[in-house]
Design a protein around this motif. Structure first.
Motif, mmCIF file in Angstrom:
data_model
loop_
_atom_site.group_PDB
_atom_site.id
_atom_site.type_symbol
_atom_site.label_atom_id
_atom_site.label_comp_id
_atom_site.label_asym_id
_atom_site.label_seq_id
_atom_site.Cartn_x
_atom_site.Cartn_y
_atom_site.Cartn_z
ATOM 1 N N HIS A 152 -34.714 -12.423 48.557
ATOM 2 C CA HIS A 152 -35.639 -13.426 47.610
ATOM 3 C C HIS A 152 -35.278 -14.837 47.852
ATOM 4 N N ILE A 153 -36.061 -15.785 48.095
ATOM 5 C CA ILE A 153 -35.928 -16.952 48.310
ATOM 6 C C ILE A 153 -35.903 -17.745 46.953
ATOM 7 N N SER A 154 -34.698 -17.822 46.480
ATOM 8 C CA SER A 154 -34.384 -18.170 44.951
ATOM 9 C C SER A 154 -34.766 -19.793 44.613
ATOM 10 N N ASP A 155 -34.770 -20.495 45.816
ATOM 11 C CA ASP A 155 -34.814 -21.809 45.655
ATOM 12 C C ASP A 155 -35.370 -22.447 46.933
ATOM 13 N N VAL A 156 -36.405 -23.343 46.776
ATOM 14 C CA VAL A 156 -36.737 -24.268 48.048
ATOM 15 C C VAL A 156 -37.286 -25.491 47.430
#
Length: 376
Positions: free
Chosen positions: A53-57
């Motif tokens: 998962h990309i948890s923050d960008v």
């Protein structure tokens, strides 16, 4: 949120127009972050699955004018959504800081620490569960080497207002004393408080406060604890916190308590929890600390290696009010490698055990997580 994205893009395009040589009173920069998470469950309930998962960008624009004025706009793009994270203006001089906009109301050390600087992939479970989120308001901070204090007044529970929403209001405050604050060692002890009147639905007069968390991960998964307290009149929350650095050693601990008063003579509801976390630098000589916000930040030395352990307890069961949201114990072990101030990695193992009132019922969870973190 489309309007937020448009405004943000306009800001990015127009900022270079005002960019001038270093002698100019106006300085600006762009910053951002990217968190890539992967996790797997071992001997855990079937509802929990491995995933990436990309948890923050995020992208942020920061402008400083005449060294006293500072503005920040921070927008997140994770989960295929555009969300506003921070949008505030600050005036600071001689240890006094006035801030207005959409921002955090400082109350707890773990809730106030940026996700950039967390030792584990998430803050402690009790801090995540009681987290009041960002709000629109104003705040004042006084920060000197020996002490810190902050107080703020805010409107509503967030940004999602509708024609049938009557915004509530809330106040938060935090005081920290630093009797030891020198290079290589720090002792910080503090307390905070939050008073909140939740938003009201003008059609049904409903007011509610929701406590929830997903354990120790930001990877999409079922919630481990969840409770909605209806007919909520107001909420009072408090904490006691302690932070200690000495060269390679770290100790951080906190206790949090919340009490929700209810309407129509219904019994009030209370919940509590706490954590203790220790760390040791296998490589590197000292930790870093943000005096302005009274929070720890990631080690500044390149190639630092940190070994850490955390125990957390969260209890949402209040049998006196006949409300049960479950209780959770979790023990986490992690090792972090800080390549430099821009890139780091985190490897976490966590063991959780829940009671029968939790969202998953009585069970035990074992989880391995890996994060690659990039910021600029």
């Amino acid at each position: 949120m489309k309007h937020i994205a448009t405004l943000f893009l306009i800001l990015l395009i127009t900022l270079p127009v005002f960019a001038t040589p270093d002698s100019s009173p106006i300085n600006w920069k762009l910053s951002g972050r990217l968190f890539l998470d992967g996790g797997a469950y071992i001997h855990s309930p079937e509802a929990l699955h491995a995933g990436a998962h990309i948890s923050d960008v995020r992208l942020a624009a920061k402008v400083r004018i005449y060294s006293c004025w500072y503005t920040k706009i921070d927008v997140g793009f994770a989960n295929n959504k555009v969300t506003l994270k921070d949008a505030f203006t600050e005036y600071g001089k001689d240890g006094n800081y006035f801030r207005a906009g959409y921002m955090l109301g400082y109350y707890s050390i773990d809730q106030s620490t940026s996700t950039n600087d967390l030792i584990f992939n998430t803050a402690s479970n009790v801090s995540e569960t009681f987290y009041p989120d960002r709000r629109i308001g104003v705040s004042y901070t006084r920060s000197l080497p020996s002490y810190y204090l902050s107080a703020g007044a805010f409107c509503g529970d967030g940004l999602s207002f509708t024609e049938t929403t009557k915004p509530g209001y809330n106040f938060s405050g935090r005081i920290v004393w630093r009797p030891i604050n020198s290079s290589g060692q720090l002792f910080h002890i503090g307390t905070g408080a939050l008073f909140k009147v939740p938003d009201e639905d003008t059609e049904t007069q409903a007011q509610q406060i929701r406590l929830k968390s997903k354990g120790v991960t930001y990877i999409p998964s079922p919630r481990t604890l969840e409770l909605t307290v209806g007919e909520a009149r107001n909420q009072v929350q408090s904490n006691v916190e302690c932070l200690f650095f000495r060269h390679k050693w770290l100790l951080q601990t906190e206790f949090l308590y919340t009490n929700i008063h209810r309407k129509n003579h219904k019994p009030s509801y209370s919940a509590h929890g706490g954590y203790i976390m220790g760390g040791f630098l296998l490589k590197g000589t000292k930790y870093a600390y943000d005096t302005l916000d009274a929070v720890p930040v990631m080690p500044e030395e390149p190639h630092s290696i940190l070994l850490a352990c955390r125990y957390n307890y969260t209890n949402l069961n209040d049998f006196s009010s006949n409300m049960t949201g479950g209780s959770q114990h979790d023990l986490s072990i992690g090792i972090n490698y800080y390549f430099n101030k821009y890139i780091s990695s985190r490897l976490n193992y966590a063991h959780l055990w829940m009671d029968k009132y939790s969202a998953l019922g009585k069970c035990e969870i074992n989880m391995m997580q890996l994060r690659l973190q990039v910021r600029f």
